[in-house]
Design an enzyme around this catalytic site. Structure first.
Site, PDB file in Angstrom:
ATOM      1  CG  HIS A   1      90.247  54.648  22.998  1.00 15.38           C
ATOM      2  ND1 HIS A   1      90.508  55.821  23.642  1.00 15.38           N
ATOM      3  CD2 HIS A   1      91.452  54.118  22.692  1.00 15.38           C
ATOM      4  CE1 HIS A   1      91.821  55.989  23.721  1.00 15.38           C
ATOM      5  NE2 HIS A   1      92.408  54.983  23.143  1.00 15.38           N
TER       6      HIS A   1
ATOM      7  N   GLY B   1     102.919  48.533  28.312  1.00 17.23           N
ATOM      8  CA  GLY B   1     103.081  47.447  29.296  1.00 17.23           C
ATOM      9  C   GLY B   1     104.223  47.727  30.268  1.00 17.23           C
TER      10      GLY B   1
ATOM     11  N   GLY C   1     102.311  41.974  27.315  1.00 14.72           N
ATOM     12  CA  GLY C   1     102.857  42.992  26.411  1.00 14.72           C
ATOM     13  C   GLY C   1     103.794  43.887  27.198  1.00 14.72           C
TER      14      GLY C   1
ATOM     15  CB  VAL D   1      95.266  48.141  27.207  1.00 16.38           C
ATOM     16  CG1 VAL D   1      95.984  49.358  26.658  1.00 16.38           C
ATOM     17  CG2 VAL D   1      95.022  48.297  28.708  1.00 16.38           C
TER      18      VAL D   1
ATOM     19  CG  ASN E   1      96.219  44.373  17.453  1.00 14.48           C
ATOM     20  OD1 ASN E   1      97.318  43.855  17.270  1.00 14.48           O
ATOM     21  ND2 ASN E   1      96.072  45.667  17.618  1.00 14.48           N
TER      22      ASN E   1
ATOM     23  N   GLY F   1     105.689  46.363  25.886  1.00 17.14           N
ATOM     24  CA  GLY F   1     106.053  47.508  25.047  1.00 17.14           C
ATOM     25  C   GLY F   1     106.037  48.782  25.869  1.00 17.14           C
TER      26      GLY F   1
HETATM   27  N1  APR Z   1     102.215  38.161  22.677  1.00 14.07           N
HETATM   28  C1  APR Z   1     102.811  39.006  23.553  1.00 14.07           C
HETATM   29  N2  APR Z   1     103.264  40.207  23.222  1.00 14.07           N
HETATM   30  C2  APR Z   1     103.113  40.586  21.957  1.00 14.07           C
HETATM   31  C3  APR Z   1     102.494  39.776  20.973  1.00 14.07           C
HETATM   32  C4  APR Z   1     102.029  38.501  21.403  1.00 14.07           C
HETATM   33  N3  APR Z   1     101.443  37.673  20.570  1.00 14.07           N
HETATM   34  N4  APR Z   1     102.489  40.451  19.816  1.00 14.07           N
HETATM   35  C5  APR Z   1     103.074  41.641  20.041  1.00 14.07           C
HETATM   36  N5  APR Z   1     103.447  41.713  21.336  1.00 14.07           N
HETATM   37  C6  APR Z   1     104.132  42.784  22.050  1.00 14.07           C
HETATM   38  C7  APR Z   1     105.266  43.414  21.255  1.00 14.07           C
HETATM   39  O1  APR Z   1     106.433  42.578  21.270  1.00 14.07           O
HETATM   40  C8  APR Z   1     105.472  44.728  21.978  1.00 14.07           C
HETATM   41  O2  APR Z   1     106.436  44.611  23.008  1.00 14.07           O
HETATM   42  O3  APR Z   1     103.265  43.878  22.321  1.00 14.07           O
HETATM   43  C9  APR Z   1     104.090  45.004  22.611  1.00 14.07           C
HETATM   44  C10 APR Z   1     103.426  46.245  22.076  1.00 14.07           C
HETATM   45  O4  APR Z   1     104.176  47.321  22.472  1.00 14.07           O
HETATM   46  P1  APR Z   1     104.297  48.702  21.663  1.00 14.07           P
HETATM   47  O5  APR Z   1     104.472  48.406  20.217  1.00 14.07           O
HETATM   48  O6  APR Z   1     105.278  49.547  22.368  1.00 14.07           O
HETATM   49  O7  APR Z   1     102.812  49.310  21.792  1.00 14.07           O
HETATM   50  P2  APR Z   1     102.187  50.116  23.010  1.00 14.07           P
HETATM   51  O8  APR Z   1     102.369  51.557  22.784  1.00 14.07           O
HETATM   52  O9  APR Z   1     102.661  49.517  24.291  1.00 14.07           O
HETATM   53  O10 APR Z   1     100.633  49.794  22.797  1.00 14.07           O
HETATM   54  C11 APR Z   1     100.110  48.506  23.002  1.00 14.07           C
HETATM   55  O11 APR Z   1      97.887  49.303  23.473  1.00 14.07           O
HETATM   56  O12 APR Z   1      96.850  51.354  23.281  1.00 14.07           O
HETATM   57  C12 APR Z   1      97.092  50.122  22.685  1.00 14.07           C
HETATM   58  O13 APR Z   1      97.024  50.686  20.351  1.00 14.07           O
HETATM   59  C13 APR Z   1      97.839  50.254  21.394  1.00 14.07           C
HETATM   60  O14 APR Z   1      97.247  48.048  20.744  1.00 14.07           O
HETATM   61  C14 APR Z   1      98.312  48.852  21.222  1.00 14.07           C
HETATM   62  C15 APR Z   1      98.646  48.441  22.656  1.00 14.07           C
END
Ligand code: APR
Length: 317
Positions: A181, A18, A13, A124, A101, A15
């Site tokens: 959490h 990550g 991930g 996470v 998720n 995002g």
């Molecule tokens: N494989 C890989 N990456 C994925 C997939 C998948 N199947 N599905 C979604 N993603 C990626 C998205 O493309 C995005 O880049 O996961 C990332 C999530 O990033 P954000 O939306 O910015 O979320 P973020 O704030 O980083 O939180 C991520 O952590 O605390 C938890 O609740 C929060 O579950 C969430 C996670």
């Protein structure tokens, strides 16, 4: 790399969380290689390259790369941190989010089982205590090697609010939260101190109550301010704390969500409790004494996670 680092850490991930975590990891220089993985083509590669180009200025040696190929990304990793997932959107029910998720995380857990069978996994993705259980089940790993972030983040918020109220450096505030959490987390006042001086002797009960309430709503407070998106600076710092404990075999006593097997009176559920974390995950759970009130709150916490686990068990994943 012995006790002072890992060969390969994979962050799933790319995002907000990550990406920030990958930066923190690279700058800590605890891994020969950090790999950032995402399904969005270009995103992990772009962020990795951007972080890598800061190396000459910041002064780290870590090699960081991005990938959209899951198996390659996790292959041979010593530590995998799962941050991929969807955030809850308007109209999405709690169980919708849980199901979506869980599906995402399952694929990652399967790849870890096949390609990184000796890795420690830090979970996470939310709802984190439930996702951790799902990852543990899917990988079939010993419970010691699947730990989830919730206590480390909530404890950081708790410690900051105490430090702010007392006007002391947050470094001197020790303490932690237990349980989930979420709304039912348990900030443990009875074990919170400023270098050993109990906070219950330093702050009046109304102030302590307000700190406990603010800690419980810590994530929501940030969402309200940001309007779109959720916290990632404190979360990624808390994840780094766990990753460093593993990478450097630090034997830190920190609050992480782990599978309980009778400890604190709970079984077959992930909850944040004080654990000793080192190179092989967690080694011991410390069953600290709680006040009757804290004990009751921990029971509500366990109930909330158990309800979600029931939902998960009914889902066709
Ligand atoms: N494989 C890989 N990456 C994925 C997939 C998948 N199947 N599905 C979604 N993603 C990626 C998205 O493309 C995005 O880049 O996961 C990332 C999530 O990033 P954000 O939306 O910015 O979320 P973020 O704030 O980083 O939180 C991520 O952590 O605390 C938890 O609740 C929060 O579950 C969430 C996670």
């Amino acid at each position: 790399m012995g006790n002072n680092g890992l060969s390969k850490v994979t962050v799933i991930g790319a995002g907000n969380i990550g990406g920030t975590l990958a930066q923190r990891l690279a700058e800590s220089d605890v891994a020969g290689e950090v790999v950032l993985f995402d399904i969005v083509e270009g995103l992990p590669q772009g962020k990795a390259l951007d972080i890598q180009e800061s190396a000459p200025v910041v002064g780290f040696s870590t090699r960081i790369s991005g990938s959209t190929r899951l198996e390659e990304a996790v292959e041979g990793a010593d530590l995998v941190i799962l941050t991929a997932g969807l955030a809850r959107k308007p109209g999405m029910s709690r169980s919708d989010l849980l199901g979506r998720n869980a599906q995402i995380v399952r694929g990652h857990a399967e790849a870890i089982r096949e390609k990184a069978p000796h890795a420690v996994v830090i979970v996470v993705t939310n709802p984190v205590d439930v996702m951790a259980y799902h990852v543990w089940k899917t990988t079939g790993f010993p419970r010691e090697r699947v730990i989830a972030e919730s206590g480390t983040l909530d404890s950081a918020r708790f410690r900051w609010f105490v430090a702010e109220a007392l006007g002391v450096t947050p470094r001197d505030v020790v303490g932690f939260t237990l349980g989930t959490h979420g709304d039912t987390m348990v900030p443990v006042l009875s074990h919170c101190s400023v270098n050993g001086v109990p906070v219950t002797r330093l702050l009046p009960p109304e102030k302590l109550k307000a700190i406990v309430e603010r800690t419980k709503k810590g994530g929501g407070e940030i969402v309200e301010l940001l309007k779109t998106g959720s916290a990632y600076y404190a979360p990624s710092a808390a994840q780094l704390e766990m990753a460093l404990a593993v990478a450097r075999n630090e034997h830190r006593l920190i609050s992480c969500s782990v599978l309980l097997d009778g400890e604190f009176g709970f079984k077959d559920v992930f909850l944040s409790v004080p654990v000793v974390v080192g190179r092989n995950g967690f080694s011991r759970i410390h069953e600290i004494e709680l006040t009757p009130e804290e004990r009751k709150a921990l029971e509500s916490s366990a109930k909330a996670v158990q309800e979600d686990l029931k939902l998960l068990a009914m889902m066709p994943l």
